[in-house]
Design a protein around this motif. Sequence first.
Motif, PDB file in Angstrom:
ATOM      1  N   LEU A  93       0.837  -1.204   0.000  1.00  0.00           N
ATOM      2  CA  LEU A  93       0.000   0.000   0.000  1.00  0.00           C
ATOM      3  C   LEU A  93       0.872   1.253   0.000  1.00  0.00           C
ATOM      4  N   THR A  94       1.986   1.184   0.701  1.00  0.00           N
ATOM      5  CA  THR A  94       2.927   2.313   0.728  1.00  0.00           C
ATOM      6  C   THR A  94       3.504   2.555  -0.658  1.00  0.00           C
ATOM      7  N   ASP A  95       3.936   1.484  -1.308  1.00  0.00           N
ATOM      8  CA  ASP A  95       4.484   1.617  -2.671  1.00  0.00           C
ATOM      9  C   ASP A  95       3.436   2.186  -3.625  1.00  0.00           C
ATOM     10  N   TRP A  96       2.193   1.726  -3.457  1.00  0.00           N
ATOM     11  CA  TRP A  96       1.118   2.230  -4.331  1.00  0.00           C
ATOM     12  C   TRP A  96       0.935   3.733  -4.157  1.00  0.00           C
ATOM     13  N   ALA A  97       0.855   4.177  -2.925  1.00  0.00           N
ATOM     14  CA  ALA A  97       0.662   5.604  -2.654  1.00  0.00           C
ATOM     15  C   ALA A  97       1.835   6.430  -3.187  1.00  0.00           C
ATOM     16  N   LEU A  98       3.035   5.921  -3.027  1.00  0.00           N
ATOM     17  CA  LEU A  98       4.217   6.631  -3.523  1.00  0.00           C
ATOM     18  C   LEU A  98       4.218   6.702  -5.048  1.00  0.00           C
ATOM     19  N   LEU A 113       5.132  24.027 -15.931  1.00  0.00           N
ATOM     20  CA  LEU A 113       6.147  24.422 -16.913  1.00  0.00           C
ATOM     21  C   LEU A 113       5.493  24.846 -18.219  1.00  0.00           C
ATOM     22  N   SER A 114       4.490  24.101 -18.641  1.00  0.00           N
ATOM     23  CA  SER A 114       3.791  24.419 -19.886  1.00  0.00           C
ATOM     24  C   SER A 114       3.033  25.737 -19.784  1.00  0.00           C
ATOM     25  N   ALA A 115       2.437  25.994 -18.617  1.00  0.00           N
ATOM     26  CA  ALA A 115       1.602  27.185 -18.453  1.00  0.00           C
ATOM     27  C   ALA A 115       2.403  28.447 -18.183  1.00  0.00           C
ATOM     28  N   THR A 116       3.551  28.324 -17.507  1.00  0.00           N
ATOM     29  CA  THR A 116       4.277  29.515 -17.049  1.00  0.00           C
ATOM     30  C   THR A 116       5.740  29.566 -17.459  1.00  0.00           C
ATOM     31  N   GLY A 117       6.286  28.443 -17.895  1.00  0.00           N
ATOM     32  CA  GLY A 117       7.709  28.392 -18.190  1.00  0.00           C
ATOM     33  C   GLY A 117       8.560  28.204 -16.954  1.00  0.00           C
ATOM     34  N   VAL A 118       7.928  28.029 -15.797  1.00  0.00           N
ATOM     35  CA  VAL A 118       8.645  27.843 -14.535  1.00  0.00           C
ATOM     36  C   VAL A 118       8.838  26.342 -14.290  1.00  0.00           C
ATOM     37  N   ASP A 119      10.094  25.942 -14.067  1.00  0.00           N
ATOM     38  CA  ASP A 119      10.398  24.534 -13.786  1.00  0.00           C
ATOM     39  C   ASP A 119      10.536  24.350 -12.277  1.00  0.00           C
ATOM     40  N   LEU A 120       9.644  23.557 -11.711  1.00  0.00           N
ATOM     41  CA  LEU A 120       9.615  23.338 -10.260  1.00  0.00           C
ATOM     42  C   LEU A 120      10.406  22.103  -9.834  1.00  0.00           C
ATOM     43  N   GLY A 121      11.199  21.558 -10.734  1.00  0.00           N
ATOM     44  CA  GLY A 121      11.874  20.297 -10.469  1.00  0.00           C
ATOM     45  C   GLY A 121      12.625  20.237  -9.161  1.00  0.00           C
ATOM     46  N   THR A 122      13.332  21.291  -8.804  1.00  0.00           N
ATOM     47  CA  THR A 122      14.142  21.279  -7.575  1.00  0.00           C
ATOM     48  C   THR A 122      13.335  21.627  -6.336  1.00  0.00           C
ATOM     49  N   LEU A 123      12.084  22.052  -6.514  1.00  0.00           N
ATOM     50  CA  LEU A 123      11.274  22.490  -5.379  1.00  0.00           C
ATOM     51  C   LEU A 123      10.294  21.431  -4.892  1.00  0.00           C
ATOM     52  N   LEU A 124      10.003  20.460  -5.724  1.00  0.00           N
ATOM     53  CA  LEU A 124       8.990  19.469  -5.387  1.00  0.00           C
ATOM     54  C   LEU A 124       9.622  18.201  -4.827  1.00  0.00           C
ATOM     55  N   GLY A 125       9.012  17.679  -3.770  1.00  0.00           N
ATOM     56  CA  GLY A 125       9.515  16.440  -3.181  1.00  0.00           C
ATOM     57  C   GLY A 125       8.402  15.686  -2.486  1.00  0.00           C
ATOM     58  N   VAL A 126       8.636  14.416  -2.254  1.00  0.00           N
ATOM     59  CA  VAL A 126       7.619  13.576  -1.615  1.00  0.00           C
ATOM     60  C   VAL A 126       7.409  13.989  -0.164  1.00  0.00           C
ATOM     61  N   GLY A 127       8.435  14.546   0.460  1.00  0.00           N
ATOM     62  CA  GLY A 127       8.311  14.941   1.862  1.00  0.00           C
ATOM     63  C   GLY A 127       7.265  16.004   2.099  1.00  0.00           C
ATOM     64  N   ASP A 128       6.973  16.803   1.076  1.00  0.00           N
ATOM     65  CA  ASP A 128       5.998  17.890   1.224  1.00  0.00           C
ATOM     66  C   ASP A 128       4.572  17.372   1.402  1.00  0.00           C
ATOM     67  N   VAL A 129       4.317  16.150   0.991  1.00  0.00           N
ATOM     68  CA  VAL A 129       2.959  15.592   1.084  1.00  0.00           C
ATOM     69  C   VAL A 129       2.949  14.345   1.961  1.00  0.00           C
ATOM     70  N   ARG A 130       3.915  14.250   2.842  1.00  0.00           N
ATOM     71  CA  ARG A 130       4.064  13.063   3.680  1.00  0.00           C
ATOM     72  C   ARG A 130       2.817  12.779   4.506  1.00  0.00           C
ATOM     73  N   ALA A 131       2.220  13.820   5.082  1.00  0.00           N
ATOM     74  CA  ALA A 131       1.047  13.607   5.940  1.00  0.00           C
ATOM     75  C   ALA A 131      -0.108  13.003   5.140  1.00  0.00           C
ATOM     76  N   THR A 132      -0.320  13.500   3.929  1.00  0.00           N
ATOM     77  CA  THR A 132      -1.387  12.962   3.078  1.00  0.00           C
ATOM     78  C   THR A 132      -1.133  11.497   2.756  1.00  0.00           C
ATOM     79  N   LEU A 133       0.110  11.162   2.445  1.00  0.00           N
ATOM     80  CA  LEU A 133       0.439   9.776   2.113  1.00  0.00           C
ATOM     81  C   LEU A 133       0.241   8.855   3.313  1.00  0.00           C
ATOM     82  N   GLU A 134       0.689   9.295   4.475  1.00  0.00           N
ATOM     83  CA  GLU A 134       0.564   8.463   5.671  1.00  0.00           C
ATOM     84  C   GLU A 134      -0.901   8.232   6.024  1.00  0.00           C
ATOM     85  N   THR A 135      -1.719   9.276   5.864  1.00  0.00           N
ATOM     86  CA  THR A 135      -3.146   9.126   6.126  1.00  0.00           C
ATOM     87  C   THR A 135      -3.773   8.130   5.159  1.00  0.00           C
ATOM     88  N   THR A 136      -3.407   8.225   3.895  1.00  0.00           N
ATOM     89  CA  THR A 136      -3.943   7.320   2.874  1.00  0.00           C
ATOM     90  C   THR A 136      -3.540   5.880   3.149  1.00  0.00           C
TER      91      THR A 136
END
Length: 278
Positions: A93-98, A113-136
């Motif tokens: 279940l953990t692997d599925w959520a990830l 990126l398509s809408a604004t030309g801004v690349d968020l690659g270095t700003l996004l991470g799984v840790g930012d949504v950890r609480a949502t994943l753990e709840t799921t």
Amino acid sequence: MRYDLATMARRNNVRRKAIPIRTPATPGMFATDLYAIYNRIIRAWEAGKPAIMASYERALAGIVTDSPADVEQEVSSIAATLERLTLLLTPQLTDWALNVERWQRGKWRGAVLSATGVDLGTLLGVGDVRATLETTIGWNTALVRDVSKQVESRIASAVFDGLRNRSPARDVAKQITNATGLGRKRARLIAADQLSKISESLADERRREAGLDVWEWKHSGKLNYRPDHKPRDGKLYGDNADSVGKVVNGKTVATPPKDRPGQLIRCGCRGLSVLVLD
């Protein structure tokens, strides 16, 4: 990591006043993957059917060493085995959520990126949504256990009603097959519903993370939809009171309804982020 997408877009010389960020719906293959995890429980109950029926037939025949208590023990033994199996399913279940999160993160990055030309690659991470994943993960572990308990209850009821009424073994076997069939049907519905819920929860997290509070209601298009959801299609809502009442792309931003997209059972509606640059 929180960031100000509006400021970043302005630095990229984006001139439009408001930009919808169109992310695709999460593919149904993820619901299929989740159902496969639930289905391990159903298959285990099906595998235990011959032993349950053998004990039932002996008890029905009045063999001294086999009684209703022995049939109950057979059902309880399978249930105990499945309780241990449930714990082993948590990593799956953990692997599925990830996997869902990873897919959504990539689509969010691409849409921005398509809408604004801004690349968020270095700003996004799984840790930012950890609480949502753990709840799921925690909730689905509980649901797997509940599906198993419901099948167990139906099987036990079939067996003991059969013994009380001296029902033929074939009738009880049919009821056990029906019990596992109902469990499988419920598992399919849960898998689709849980995919919608995690998808919308992650979308909300990514929107808040980017400092966006305006979003557009996207109706599911399902045949059996909620009558009050269809009129919301295309309307704009604001999570921040300061945004409510603004006119964005010719639409007035409204206060969100209590039932947000994807929250109610089997709701497939989505909330699409809107970047406002005024």
